[in-house]
Design a protein around this motif. Structure first.
Motif, PDB file in Angstrom:
ATOM      1  N   ALA A 140     -15.991  14.936  -6.590  1.00 46.32           N
ATOM      2  CA  ALA A 140     -15.933  15.207  -5.155  1.00 46.32           C
ATOM      3  C   ALA A 140     -16.004  13.890  -4.396  1.00 46.32           C
ATOM      4  O   ALA A 140     -16.798  13.009  -4.744  1.00 46.32           O
ATOM      5  N   GLY A 141     -15.158  13.742  -3.390  1.00 43.93           N
ATOM      6  CA  GLY A 141     -15.157  12.527  -2.584  1.00 43.93           C
ATOM      7  C   GLY A 141     -14.052  11.553  -2.965  1.00 43.93           C
ATOM      8  O   GLY A 141     -13.677  10.704  -2.157  1.00 43.93           O
ATOM      9  N   GLN A 142     -13.528  11.673  -4.188  1.00 44.87           N
ATOM     10  CA  GLN A 142     -12.421  10.792  -4.596  1.00 44.87           C
ATOM     11  C   GLN A 142     -11.155  11.167  -3.846  1.00 44.87           C
ATOM     12  O   GLN A 142     -10.872  12.341  -3.661  1.00 44.87           O
ATOM     13  N   SER A 148       0.800  -1.235   0.000  1.00 40.06           N
ATOM     14  CA  SER A 148       0.000   0.000   0.000  1.00 40.06           C
ATOM     15  C   SER A 148       0.827   1.277   0.000  1.00 40.06           C
ATOM     16  O   SER A 148       0.340   2.335   0.389  1.00 40.06           O
ATOM     17  N   VAL A 149       2.073   1.169  -0.418  1.00 40.40           N
ATOM     18  CA  VAL A 149       2.848   2.402  -0.565  1.00 40.40           C
ATOM     19  C   VAL A 149       2.406   3.045  -1.893  1.00 40.40           C
ATOM     20  O   VAL A 149       2.396   2.373  -2.918  1.00 40.40           O
ATOM     21  N   PRO A 150       1.987   4.326  -1.856  1.00 38.65           N
ATOM     22  CA  PRO A 150       1.614   4.975  -3.122  1.00 38.65           C
ATOM     23  C   PRO A 150       2.772   4.907  -4.119  1.00 38.65           C
ATOM     24  O   PRO A 150       3.930   5.012  -3.713  1.00 38.65           O
ATOM     25  N   VAL A 151       2.448   4.743  -5.381  1.00 33.87           N
ATOM     26  CA  VAL A 151       3.472   4.414  -6.363  1.00 33.87           C
ATOM     27  C   VAL A 151       4.560   5.491  -6.460  1.00 33.87           C
ATOM     28  O   VAL A 151       5.743   5.182  -6.598  1.00 33.87           O
ATOM     29  N   GLU A 152       4.157   6.774  -6.324  1.00 36.52           N
ATOM     30  CA  GLU A 152       5.182   7.830  -6.422  1.00 36.52           C
ATOM     31  C   GLU A 152       6.158   7.754  -5.249  1.00 36.52           C
ATOM     32  O   GLU A 152       7.353   7.971  -5.407  1.00 36.52           O
ATOM     33  N   ALA A 170      -1.948  13.165  -7.042  1.00 37.54           N
ATOM     34  CA  ALA A 170      -1.573  13.951  -8.210  1.00 37.54           C
ATOM     35  C   ALA A 170      -0.058  13.957  -8.287  1.00 37.54           C
ATOM     36  O   ALA A 170       0.604  14.469  -7.383  1.00 37.54           O
ATOM     37  N   GLY A 171       0.477  13.330  -9.346  1.00 46.99           N
ATOM     38  CA  GLY A 171       1.920  13.318  -9.546  1.00 46.99           C
ATOM     39  C   GLY A 171       2.320  14.472 -10.447  1.00 46.99           C
ATOM     40  O   GLY A 171       1.592  14.810 -11.382  1.00 46.99           O
ATOM     41  N   ASN A 172       3.470  15.067 -10.143  1.00 44.11           N
ATOM     42  CA  ASN A 172       3.968  16.183 -10.952  1.00 44.11           C
ATOM     43  C   ASN A 172       2.941  17.321 -11.069  1.00 44.11           C
ATOM     44  O   ASN A 172       2.675  17.827 -12.156  1.00 44.11           O
ATOM     45  N   ALA A 176      -6.293   6.912  -5.133  1.00 39.77           N
ATOM     46  CA  ALA A 176      -5.552   6.337  -4.011  1.00 39.77           C
ATOM     47  C   ALA A 176      -6.343   5.143  -3.469  1.00 39.77           C
ATOM     48  O   ALA A 176      -7.561   5.052  -3.646  1.00 39.77           O
ATOM     49  N   ASP A 177      -5.623   4.217  -2.831  1.00 40.34           N
ATOM     50  CA  ASP A 177      -6.273   2.991  -2.357  1.00 40.34           C
ATOM     51  C   ASP A 177      -7.132   3.252  -1.130  1.00 40.34           C
ATOM     52  O   ASP A 177      -8.134   2.603  -0.908  1.00 40.34           O
TER      53      ASP A 177
END
Ligand SMILES: [Zn+2]
Length: 423
Positions: free
Chosen positions: A118-120, A32-36, A124-126, A149-150
């Motif tokens: 809204a709610g998501q 569950s580490v965010p990919v970035e 946001a990368g870069n 995101a998970d």
């Protein structure tokens, strides 16, 4: 971007074997580490120690400053407003709103349609950072990647944009309100594509009243109608918030009437001024002076500006039209505003109309005689004034809609005021 693409990019950046990088990346993402973040960590592992090689840094929202350039930011989308703007000669549809994490919230502008809702909760990368009125703002463009995101974040801000009119502030985007249209007027304006019809008027709910403009007239907005408006934006108009309805606003007639307040909030002068401007407010104070330019005045027949010595600032020498006006300085102990009374309110205070005032000035052989009489009536007495307050380089001006001498006991209200003023 797939995990494979990320691995490819990373491997080529670092000059290492893609299979190895991909295995490490899969491991981290599985936990569950965010990919970035995973990529950053692998960059460190494979020795590209410099975090500043142009790669985006991950920051929480409260840490973002106007000095940042490119960032990776994870947050929950609070609002999404859609708007058409003209940029470098052509029309663009942009998306604007706010995004929040556990540490704070920030405005964003998305130049592409990322399908934000809204709610998501997104990463946001870069994302670019730009300064807007002294505050950092996220700029989501071509080179930005958006991923869901998970996990949801525990944000302390309301999601979705439902607001009362009193909560709206200039700059708000993607807001939803339920209002009654108190006044609706069709106007023809010179728009960016020539003459076009718009609606303008006043909305009310149980909290307050605000002016509105509908740039793409909606049939459901008629005088007296109660409507739900989804996706409005808020601009400043004469120092106060104004509701903007656009082609993207969803307008739905409500089958129940929205409660419309009759009252304006009563504020201490200092609090009213600190708010930066209010469309409808009630102030109570003593008139301590009546300013020059009150009483019998002359206006330019072209533009309505007050003429001095027969000269209009825009139109030069003109034949002025007589009018009545009062500019009274109102003081409640916390601050002062200039209450501006139009001809009708001035007639009430003065007890006569323009013709009476001209006769008065002639009899006394003094143009100031009318202002002097008004001064004598007002100064030292206490009034409750309701109107629109603007605060700008011209000072704090309250354009009065009503102006009445107070009749309640001054001592008890002084006590009320003190409780209001003391923290
Ligand atoms: Zn003029």
């Amino acid at each position: 971007m797939s995990l494979d693409d990320h691995a490819e990019e990373l491997a080529s950046d670092l000059g290492v074997d893609k299979t190895e990088v991909k295995r490490d990346l899969e491991n981290l993402v599985e936990y569950s580490v965010p990919v970035e973040e995973a990529k950053d960590s692998l960059r460190r592992k494979y020795g590209d120690g410099s975090d500043d090689g142009g790669d985006p840094t991950t920051k929480s929202i409260a840490e973002i400053t106007t000095g940042d350039s490119n960032l990776t930011v994870t947050g929950t989308v609070l609002t999404v407003g859609k708007r058409s703007i003209r940029y470098q000669g052509s029309d663009h549809v942009i998306f604007e709103g706010e995004i929040a994490d556990e540490t704070g919230k920030i405005s964003y502008t998305a130049w592409d349609d990322f399908g934000l809702q809204a709610g998501q909760t997104i990463t946001a990368g870069n994302a670019g950072i730009r300064e807007w009125e002294g505050e950092p703002e996220l700029n989501l463009g071509e080179s930005t990647t958006i991923q869901l995101a998970d996990e949801d974040l525990d944000v302390a801000f309301p999601v979705g944009g439902d607001s009362t009119l009193a909560e709206l502030e200039p700059g708000d985007r993607g807001r939803n309100v339920e209002v009654r249209a108190l006044e609706v007027e069709t106007k023809t304006i010179d728009g960016r594509d020539g003459e076009t019809e718009i609606l303008s008027g006043i909305f009310a709910d149980e909290t307050t009243r605000l002016p509105f403009t509908d740039w793409d007239p909606h049939d459901a907005i008629t005088e007296g109608a109660s409507v739900r408006l989804e996706d409005v934006f808020v601009r400043e108009f004469r120092g106060a918030p104004s509701v903007n309805v656009s082609e993207f606003t969803e307008v739905e007639a409500l089958d129940r009437p929205v409660e419309a307040t009759e009252d304006a909030p009563r504020l201490a002068v200092r609090d009213a001024i600190e708010s930066g401007g209010l469309f409808d407010v009630e102030l109570v104070g003593n008139v301590i002076a009546v300013r020059d330019g009150s009483g019998l005045i002359e206006r330019c027949p072209e533009c309505g500006r007050v003429v001095q010595n027969g000269q209009c600032r825009s139109h030069g020498a003109v034949d002025g039209v007589d009018d009545l006006r009062i500019k009274a300085i109102l003081d409640d102990g916390t601050g002062t505003v200039t209450a501006i009374l139009d001809d009708e309110l001035t007639e009430e205070v003065y007890g006569g109309d323009v013709a009476d005032a001209k006769e008065h000035a002639r009899d006394e052989m003094d143009q100031e005689a009318v202002a002097d009489a008004i001064r004598e009536t007002l100064v030292g007495r206490e009034f409750v004034v309701r109107g629109s307050l603007s605060v700008d380089e011209y000072g704090a001006n309250l354009n009065a809609r009503s102006f009445d001498e107070t009749d309640d006991d001054p001592a008890s209200r002084a006590a009320d005021l003190l409780t209001e003023v003391r923290p």
